[in-house]
Design a protein around this motif. Structure first.
Motif, short mmCIF file in Angstrom:
data_model
loop_
_atom_site.label_atom_id
_atom_site.label_comp_id
_atom_site.label_asym_id
_atom_site.label_seq_id
_atom_site.Cartn_x
_atom_site.Cartn_y
_atom_site.Cartn_z
N SER A 47 6.19 13.32 -12.15
CA SER A 47 7.15 14.34 -11.69
C SER A 47 6.55 15.32 -10.69
CB SER A 47 7.70 15.11 -12.88
OG SER A 47 6.67 15.91 -13.48
N GLY A 48 5.21 15.41 -10.70
CA GLY A 48 4.54 16.39 -9.84
C GLY A 48 4.51 17.78 -10.41
N LYS A 49 5.00 17.96 -11.64
CA LYS A 49 5.04 19.29 -12.26
C LYS A 49 3.63 19.82 -12.50
CE LYS A 49 6.66 21.81 -16.34
NZ LYS A 49 7.33 21.72 -17.67
N VAL A 50 3.40 21.05 -12.08
CA VAL A 50 2.10 21.72 -12.25
C VAL A 50 2.24 22.81 -13.30
CG1 VAL A 50 0.33 23.12 -11.13
CG2 VAL A 50 1.42 21.25 -9.87
N SER A 51 1.37 22.78 -14.32
CA SER A 51 1.41 23.77 -15.40
C SER A 51 0.04 24.41 -15.55
CB SER A 51 1.82 23.11 -16.72
OG SER A 51 3.06 22.46 -16.62
N THR A 52 0.00 25.73 -15.65
CA THR A 52 -1.26 26.42 -15.90
C THR A 52 -1.61 26.33 -17.38
OG1 THR A 52 -0.87 27.98 -14.09
CG2 THR A 52 -2.46 28.63 -15.78
N VAL A 53 -2.79 25.78 -17.68
CA VAL A 53 -3.20 25.64 -19.08
C VAL A 53 -4.27 26.67 -19.47
CG1 VAL A 53 -2.59 23.20 -19.15
CG2 VAL A 53 -4.91 23.85 -18.52
N ALA A 54 -4.94 27.26 -18.49
CA ALA A 54 -5.92 28.31 -18.77
C ALA A 54 -6.10 29.16 -17.52
CB ALA A 54 -7.25 27.72 -19.22
N PRO A 73 0.82 -1.21 0.00
CA PRO A 73 0.00 0.00 0.00
C PRO A 73 0.85 1.26 0.00
CG PRO A 73 0.01 -0.98 2.17
CD PRO A 73 0.71 -1.96 1.27
N VAL A 74 0.43 2.25 -0.79
CA VAL A 74 1.18 3.50 -0.91
C VAL A 74 0.21 4.66 -0.83
CG1 VAL A 74 2.61 4.94 -2.40
CG2 VAL A 74 3.00 2.48 -2.31
N ARG A 75 0.57 5.68 -0.08
CA ARG A 75 -0.16 6.96 -0.09
C ARG A 75 0.90 8.05 0.00
NH1 ARG A 75 -5.00 8.62 4.03
NH2 ARG A 75 -6.21 7.30 2.62
N ARG A 76 0.97 8.88 -1.03
CA ARG A 76 2.01 9.90 -1.02
C ARG A 76 1.56 11.14 -1.79
NH1 ARG A 76 4.70 6.22 -4.81
NH2 ARG A 76 4.43 7.03 -6.93
N PRO A 77 2.14 12.29 -1.47
CA PRO A 77 1.79 13.51 -2.20
C PRO A 77 2.36 13.47 -3.61
CG PRO A 77 3.55 13.94 -0.63
CD PRO A 77 3.07 12.55 -0.36
N VAL A 78 1.59 13.98 -4.56
CA VAL A 78 2.04 14.09 -5.95
C VAL A 78 2.66 15.45 -6.21
CG1 VAL A 78 1.27 14.10 -8.37
CG2 VAL A 78 0.34 12.42 -6.77
N THR A 79 2.04 16.49 -5.64
CA THR A 79 2.52 17.86 -5.83
C THR A 79 3.24 18.36 -4.58
OG1 THR A 79 0.38 18.74 -5.11
CG2 THR A 79 0.70 18.41 -7.48
#
Length: 299
Positions: free
Chosen positions: A116-123, A77-83
């Motif tokens: 990777s957890g990379k966050v990109s604004t698309v709009a 079992p795994v629970r971890r933050p992505v961002t």
């Protein structure tokens, strides 16, 4: 999805990897803080939750939002933050499209690389005065998002960042939940309602091409989440947050019949999801609980 999806769902969302079939209808788990939205990646058997952590910020402006993945990897079992902390404010309206996770983070739509957890604004809808968005749904490569405080729905092209307001034949009363009906080429919308005291929100059908709005059934409430699965429309009702049954209901679109999905107490049933097999996964925001509901009702 295999015939043991119920156990797989437990493994994914309760972080309990098991091989045997469990004979029960409901599963309950604690959430990582206040979770307002969830989506399940059925191809990978993992779930993604949008959380604000242990302190609820109703303004969603403090950069405390995090996407958390839960599931099984290599039999464990795994629970971890992505961002990373500070990357998001209040991630809602989680959807999956083209191998990326998308979220409505206040006035912007973001894509998230879950590896990777990379966050990109698309709009960025702040240009239209939008301060917060509440739900999103895909229709091919275009996205529809709702803005309750503006009483509007917007069509977004994430590949270009362009967006436009969807004109409607009548005013909307706090639109929240959205889901796309690909077969009929229509958008289902549920409303929170016109004010805090009246449970007058409706469930609507909207033709984005013409703007024609039609009421679906006569059910009224303070609706939050919406999902469509095999001719059945599921919705959560904030008006029923402390009374049961009714926090999550379903409507047969052929007959118009409405019945509760669960009789469990849920304080703040929010933006839930329904799998292809009809398993309903509901975050109860104020309870900090997650409910997994198998299609067969308890006796």
């Amino acid at each position: 999805m295999n015939k043991y999806f119920l156990v797989s769902a437990c493994a994914v969302l309760l972080s309990a990897c098991e091989s045997q079939k469990v004979q029960t209808t409901y599963y309950e788990a604690d959430t990582p803080g206040y979770v307002e939205s969830i989506v399940v990646d059925e191809s990978r058997q993992v779930g993604y939750m949008g959380t604000q952590g242990d302190k609820l910020d109703m303004t969603g402006r403090k950069g405390k939002g995090v996407i958390v993945m839960t599931g099984c990897e290599n039999g464990a079992p795994v629970r971890r933050p992505v961002t990373k902390p500070g990357a998001l404010h209040s991630p809602r309206a989680l959807t999956l499209h083209g191998g990326l996770l998308y979220a409505a983070d206040r006035s912007r739509i973001v894509s998230i690389d879950t590896k990777s957890g990379k966050v990109s604004t698309v709009a960025d809808l702040s240009k239209a005065g939008v301060e917060a968005m509440h739900d999103a749904t895909w229709a091919g490569d275009r996205m529809f998002v709702s803005a309750q405080s503006k009483n509007r729905i917007y069509e977004v092209n994430p590949s270009t960042g362009k967006f436009s307001e969807v004109k409607t034949s009548e005013p909307l009363r706090g639109p929240k939940g959205l889901t796309w009906d690909d077969g009929e080429g229509r958008l289902f919308v549920c409303e929170y309602g016109s004010n805090e005291n009246a449970a007058d929100g409706r469930i609507l059908s909207l033709d984005p091409a013409t703007g024609t709005v039609a009421t679906v059934g006569g059910h009224r409430g303070k609706f939050i989440g919406l999902a469509l699965n095999k001719g059945v429309l599921y919705f959560s009702d904030w008006n029923k947050k402390s009374r049961q049954p009714g926090a999550v209901c379903k409507m047969d679109l052929k007959t118009g019949k409405v019945e509760p999905v669960t009789r469990k107490h849920m304080n703040g049933a929010a933006d839930f999801c329904v799998t292809k097999d009809g398993v309903v996964v509901v975050p109860a925001l104020f309870d900090k609980k997650l409910w997994i509901i198998y299609p067969k009702q308890e006796d």
